[in-house]
Design a protein around this motif. Structure first.
Motif, PDB file in Angstrom:
ATOM      1  N   GLU A  21       0.836  -1.202   0.000  1.00  0.00           N
ATOM      2  CA  GLU A  21       0.000   0.000   0.000  1.00  0.00           C
ATOM      3  C   GLU A  21       0.872   1.254   0.000  1.00  0.00           C
ATOM      4  O   GLU A  21       1.849   1.362   0.740  1.00  0.00           O
ATOM      5  N   ILE A  22       0.512   2.194  -0.919  1.00  0.00           N
ATOM      6  CA  ILE A  22       1.253   3.450  -1.034  1.00  0.00           C
ATOM      7  C   ILE A  22       0.747   4.423   0.031  1.00  0.00           C
ATOM      8  O   ILE A  22      -0.461   4.608   0.174  1.00  0.00           O
ATOM      9  N   PRO A  23       1.660   5.071   0.788  1.00  0.00           N
ATOM     10  CA  PRO A  23       1.220   6.032   1.806  1.00  0.00           C
ATOM     11  C   PRO A  23       0.415   7.165   1.169  1.00  0.00           C
ATOM     12  O   PRO A  23       0.618   7.531   0.011  1.00  0.00           O
ATOM     13  N   ALA A  24      -0.507   7.719   1.958  1.00  0.00           N
ATOM     14  CA  ALA A  24      -1.396   8.762   1.445  1.00  0.00           C
ATOM     15  C   ALA A  24      -0.619   9.993   1.016  1.00  0.00           C
ATOM     16  O   ALA A  24      -0.931  10.635   0.004  1.00  0.00           O
ATOM     17  N   ASN A  25       0.411  10.388   1.816  1.00  0.00           N
ATOM     18  CA  ASN A  25       1.160  11.601   1.471  1.00  0.00           C
ATOM     19  C   ASN A  25       1.930  11.426   0.167  1.00  0.00           C
ATOM     20  O   ASN A  25       2.082  12.352  -0.622  1.00  0.00           O
ATOM     21  N   ILE A  26       2.439  10.205  -0.080  1.00  0.00           N
ATOM     22  CA  ILE A  26       3.152   9.965  -1.336  1.00  0.00           C
ATOM     23  C   ILE A  26       2.190  10.026  -2.522  1.00  0.00           C
ATOM     24  O   ILE A  26       2.499  10.562  -3.588  1.00  0.00           O
ATOM     25  N   GLY A  27       0.978   9.484  -2.317  1.00  0.00           N
ATOM     26  CA  GLY A  27      -0.024   9.539  -3.378  1.00  0.00           C
ATOM     27  C   GLY A  27      -0.419  10.971  -3.697  1.00  0.00           C
ATOM     28  O   GLY A  27      -0.572  11.343  -4.872  1.00  0.00           O
ATOM     29  N   ALA A  28      -0.563  11.780  -2.635  1.00  0.00           N
ATOM     30  CA  ALA A  28      -0.918  13.185  -2.859  1.00  0.00           C
ATOM     31  C   ALA A  28       0.204  13.915  -3.579  1.00  0.00           C
ATOM     32  O   ALA A  28      -0.028  14.736  -4.481  1.00  0.00           O
ATOM     33  N   LEU A  29       1.477  13.602  -3.193  1.00  0.00           N
ATOM     34  CA  LEU A  29       2.612  14.238  -3.846  1.00  0.00           C
ATOM     35  C   LEU A  29       2.695  13.833  -5.320  1.00  0.00           C
ATOM     36  O   LEU A  29       2.965  14.667  -6.195  1.00  0.00           O
ATOM     37  N   SER A  30       2.402  12.553  -5.570  1.00  0.00           N
ATOM     38  CA  SER A  30       2.420  12.078  -6.951  1.00  0.00           C
ATOM     39  C   SER A  30       1.345  12.774  -7.791  1.00  0.00           C
ATOM     40  O   SER A  30       1.587  13.175  -8.934  1.00  0.00           O
ATOM     41  N   ALA A  31       0.158  12.928  -7.190  1.00  0.00           N
ATOM     42  CA  ALA A  31      -0.914  13.618  -7.913  1.00  0.00           C
ATOM     43  C   ALA A  31      -0.558  15.074  -8.166  1.00  0.00           C
ATOM     44  O   ALA A  31      -0.842  15.637  -9.233  1.00  0.00           O
ATOM     45  N   LEU A  32       0.114  15.699  -7.194  1.00  0.00           N
ATOM     46  CA  LEU A  32       0.512  17.098  -7.340  1.00  0.00           C
ATOM     47  C   LEU A  32       1.546  17.258  -8.459  1.00  0.00           C
ATOM     48  O   LEU A  32       1.458  18.175  -9.290  1.00  0.00           O
ATOM     49  N   VAL A  33       2.514  16.317  -8.463  1.00  0.00           N
ATOM     50  CA  VAL A  33       3.540  16.374  -9.509  1.00  0.00           C
ATOM     51  C   VAL A  33       2.922  16.149 -10.879  1.00  0.00           C
ATOM     52  O   VAL A  33       3.265  16.820 -11.860  1.00  0.00           O
ATOM     53  N   THR A  34       1.986  15.202 -10.926  1.00  0.00           N
ATOM     54  CA  THR A  34       1.323  14.934 -12.210  1.00  0.00           C
ATOM     55  C   THR A  34       0.540  16.147 -12.696  1.00  0.00           C
ATOM     56  O   THR A  34       0.600  16.528 -13.874  1.00  0.00           O
ATOM     57  N   ASP A  35      -0.193  16.774 -11.757  1.00  0.00           N
ATOM     58  CA  ASP A  35      -0.984  17.955 -12.125  1.00  0.00           C
ATOM     59  C   ASP A  35      -0.077  19.101 -12.583  1.00  0.00           C
ATOM     60  O   ASP A  35      -0.338  19.768 -13.575  1.00  0.00           O
ATOM     61  N   PHE A  36       1.037  19.295 -11.858  1.00  0.00           N
ATOM     62  CA  PHE A  36       1.962  20.357 -12.231  1.00  0.00           C
ATOM     63  C   PHE A  36       2.617  20.065 -13.575  1.00  0.00           C
ATOM     64  O   PHE A  36       2.841  20.967 -14.379  1.00  0.00           O
ATOM     65  N   GLY A  37       2.917  18.779 -13.796  1.00  0.00           N
ATOM     66  CA  GLY A  37       3.516  18.409 -15.082  1.00  0.00           C
ATOM     67  C   GLY A  37       2.582  18.713 -16.242  1.00  0.00           C
ATOM     68  O   GLY A  37       3.016  19.230 -17.283  1.00  0.00           O
ATOM     69  N   LEU A  38       1.298  18.380 -16.047  1.00  0.00           N
ATOM     70  CA  LEU A  38       0.329  18.678 -17.097  1.00  0.00           C
ATOM     71  C   LEU A  38       0.212  20.188 -17.319  1.00  0.00           C
ATOM     72  O   LEU A  38       0.149  20.672 -18.456  1.00  0.00           O
ATOM     73  N   ARG A  39       0.188  20.952 -16.186  1.00  0.00           N
ATOM     74  CA  ARG A  39       0.125  22.409 -16.318  1.00  0.00           C
ATOM     75  C   ARG A  39       1.359  22.954 -17.035  1.00  0.00           C
ATOM     76  O   ARG A  39       1.270  23.867 -17.861  1.00  0.00           O
ATOM     77  N   LEU A  40       2.525  22.376 -16.740  1.00  0.00           N
ATOM     78  CA  LEU A  40       3.762  22.832 -17.356  1.00  0.00           C
ATOM     79  C   LEU A  40       3.761  22.554 -18.860  1.00  0.00           C
ATOM     80  O   LEU A  40       4.193  23.397 -19.662  1.00  0.00           O
ATOM     81  N   ILE A  41       3.249  21.387 -19.220  1.00  0.00           N
ATOM     82  CA  ILE A  41       3.182  21.048 -20.647  1.00  0.00           C
ATOM     83  C   ILE A  41       2.240  21.998 -21.375  1.00  0.00           C
ATOM     84  O   ILE A  41       2.558  22.518 -22.449  1.00  0.00           O
ATOM     85  N   VAL A  42       1.052  22.221 -20.783  1.00  0.00           N
ATOM     86  CA  VAL A  42       0.088  23.130 -21.401  1.00  0.00           C
ATOM     87  C   VAL A  42       0.655  24.547 -21.476  1.00  0.00           C
ATOM     88  O   VAL A  42       0.492  25.253 -22.484  1.00  0.00           O
ATOM     89  N   ALA A  43       1.358  24.973 -20.421  1.00  0.00           N
ATOM     90  CA  ALA A  43       1.956  26.312 -20.411  1.00  0.00           C
ATOM     91  C   ALA A  43       3.011  26.439 -21.509  1.00  0.00           C
ATOM     92  O   ALA A  43       3.107  27.476 -22.190  1.00  0.00           O
ATOM     93  N   ALA A  44       3.816  25.383 -21.685  1.00  0.00           N
ATOM     94  CA  ALA A  44       4.823  25.406 -22.735  1.00  0.00           C
ATOM     95  C   ALA A  44       4.171  25.497 -24.115  1.00  0.00           C
ATOM     96  O   ALA A  44       4.639  26.240 -24.999  1.00  0.00           O
ATOM     97  N   VAL A  45       3.089  24.731 -24.301  1.00  0.00           N
ATOM     98  CA  VAL A  45       2.369  24.793 -25.575  1.00  0.00           C
ATOM     99  C   VAL A  45       1.821  26.196 -25.809  1.00  0.00           C
ATOM    100  O   VAL A  45       1.923  26.757 -26.912  1.00  0.00           O
ATOM    101  N   ILE A  46       1.229  26.789 -24.752  1.00  0.00           N
ATOM    102  CA  ILE A  46       0.684  28.144 -24.877  1.00  0.00           C
ATOM    103  C   ILE A  46       1.782  29.130 -25.238  1.00  0.00           C
ATOM    104  O   ILE A  46       1.620  30.001 -26.100  1.00  0.00           O
ATOM    105  N   PHE A  47       2.950  28.987 -24.616  1.00  0.00           N
ATOM    106  CA  PHE A  47       4.032  29.943 -24.855  1.00  0.00           C
ATOM    107  C   PHE A  47       4.557  29.836 -26.287  1.00  0.00           C
ATOM    108  O   PHE A  47       4.664  30.852 -26.991  1.00  0.00           O
TER     109      PHE A  47
END
Length: 273
Positions: free
Chosen positions: A2-28
């Protein structure tokens, strides 16, 4: 396992930021490409409208900078950064710069109007801004003139726009204004005939419109004729100088007096008594 809750939240945060970064790069990158294409299109339209090259370059760079600023703000906003305060700071900075460069901005606005309405062009001889000269260069903030004695005079564009502009080169023809005086004892018909012959003998004088030769004034010591032939603008001064010389020579040959201001002095003698 079982993955700890804090690690799962961190993974989701990194994933969300990665998607935002990709979209931001496309926009730029897409936004920057669109800004470049739109700027090129604007320059082409200005070139078709026969806008000065200097103004084309300046307006094109200004337009690109504004569009790129919007693209950067949109990119930062996509990353989750609050841009409201950033826009406020940029607005305040722009206001401060505008107040500091108020004189330069007025010169720039005047330069845009001069290029748009074109009261004069490079190569024209003008009176403007309190000086006279041939237009050597039209810049965004200033107009560069060359005086007849080959001095370089730099005049702010706002000063040019705030005063009268006399363009001596705007038209293809100009009227040459001369005044020839003769004595009160001279034959006016003979003087007129001589002046007509002098004007007709100058090959650079235009036949249409015809010259005007007439008595204009009964002066204090002379009868004044106006001599107003027409010539090409480029021939104005050669015709002016040539006619002035010919009038003096012919008047001397024909015995026509050219009066000059004079004063009679009367002396009275009284006896000592």
């Amino acid at each position: 396992m079982e993955i700890p809750a804090n690690i799962g939240a961190l993974s989701a945060l990194v994933t969300d930021f990665g998607l935002r970064l990709i979209v931001a790069a496309v926009i730029f990158f897409v936004g920057r490409f669109a800004a470049q294409m739109f700027t090129k299109l604007a320059k082409r339209l200005m070139a078709r409208a026969d806008v000065e090259d200097t103004l084309q370059q300046f307006l094109g760079n200004l337009l690109y900078a504004l569009l790129l600023t919007f693209v950067i703000i949109a990119t930062i906003s996509q990353l989750g950064v609050q841009t409201t305060s950033l826009i406020a700071v940029l607005g305040a900075a722009g206001l401060a710069v505008g107040l500091a460069l108020q004189g330069s901005l007025s010169n720039f606005a005047a330069g845009v109007l001069l290029v748009a309405f074109r009261p004069y062009r490079v190569g024209d001889y003008i009176d403007g801004g309190g000086v006279s000269g041939t237009v050597h260069d039209m810049q965004i903030f200033t107009t560069v003139l060359r005086s007849p004695d080959n001095k370089t005079v730099i005049v702010p564009n706002s000063q040019m726009m705030n005063g009268n502009i006399v363009n001596y080169s705007a038209n293809d023809t100009r009227r040459v204004d001369l005044v020839a005086g003769c004595g009160y004892s001279d034959d006016l018909d003979k003087v007129r005939a001589i002046l007509e012959e002098i004007v007709a003998g100058e090959e650079r004088v235009l036949e249409d419109p015809g010259p005007t030769i007439a008595v204009s004034e009964l002066g204090d010591s002379s009868v004044n004729f106006i001599v107003r032939p027409w010539a090409k603008t480029s021939d104005y001064w050669p015709v002016y100088f040539a006619l002035t010389e010919q009038i003096k020579k012919r008047f001397d040959e024909e015995g026509i007096s050219i009066p000059f201001p004079q004063r009679d002095v009367h002396l009275y003698q009284h006896d000592a008594d």
